[in-house]
Design an enzyme around this catalytic site. Structure first.
Site, PDB file in Angstrom:
ATOM      1  N   GLN A   1      10.640  -2.730   2.121  1.00 12.36           N
ATOM      2  CA  GLN A   1      10.833  -2.971   3.739  1.00 12.36           C
ATOM      3  C   GLN A   1       9.942  -3.712   4.168  1.00 12.36           C
ATOM      4  O   GLN A   1       8.542  -3.461   3.952  1.00 12.36           O
ATOM      5  CB  GLN A   1      11.038  -1.668   4.059  1.00 12.36           C
ATOM      6  N   PHE A   2      10.259  -5.066   4.802  1.00 18.32           N
ATOM      7  CA  PHE A   2       9.108  -5.857   5.349  1.00 18.32           C
ATOM      8  C   PHE A   2       8.507  -5.235   6.752  1.00 18.32           C
ATOM      9  O   PHE A   2       7.496  -5.795   7.125  1.00 18.32           O
ATOM     10  CB  PHE A   2       9.566  -7.387   5.475  1.00 18.32           C
ATOM     11  N   THR A   3       9.315  -4.376   7.385  1.00 14.40           N
ATOM     12  CA  THR A   3       8.754  -3.887   8.816  1.00 14.40           C
ATOM     13  C   THR A   3       7.549  -3.131   8.902  1.00 14.40           C
ATOM     14  O   THR A   3       6.800  -3.513   9.714  1.00 14.40           O
ATOM     15  CB  THR A   3       9.850  -2.985   9.127  1.00 14.40           C
TER      16      THR A   3
END
Length: 136
Positions: free
Chosen positions: A78-80
């Site tokens: 997950q890049f967030t």
């Protein structure tokens, strides 16, 4: 490297209607890879995830780790978590690793976790639109 963790009694990841990973009691970890994350950082994060004392002992105190309880680990790329939110109302994701670098590092991280924690490591699907369900 960043990890957002949630203690769960069960969790799963579905991609296009198919369950690709599921666990019972353990940790769900959303993993954000940053540029330049190296082997030492991946090893350290794996040790920390497996060692965080977030599960109750017989006295009701958080004294047990994932290793101690033999729980499972669900890793979701997950890049967030790498978002830069210091200014404005639109997060910047420039602090997240590029997809090719992130996928390579995430795959290595999964391998490390599986070596260190044979009781069970499940994963989502890198780069896919994932539906994550959890019971905490």
């Amino acid at each position: 490297m960043l990890a957002l963790i949630q203690r769960v009694s069960k969790a799963s990841v579905t991609v296009h209607g198919t369950c690709v990973g599921q666990i019972d009691q353990g940790l769900l970890a959303f993993i954000g890879i940053e540029p330049g994350d190296n082997e030492a950082q991946l090893q350290r994060m794996a040790d920390r995830l497996l060692g965080y004392r977030v599960f109750e002992d017989d006295a009701g105190k958080m004294n047990r780790s994932l290793r101690d309880i033999g729980g499972q680990l669900l890793l979701v790329s997950q890049f967030t978590p790498a978002a830069d939110t210091r200014s404005g109302m639109r997060p910047s994701f420039s602090t997240a690793a590029a997809p090719a670098e992130a996928e390579h590092s995430f795959d290595r991280f999964v391998a490390i976790c599986r070596e260190k924690h044979p009781p069970g490591v499940e994963i989502g699907k890198f780069g896919a639109h994932m539906e994550v369900s959890l019971v905490n």
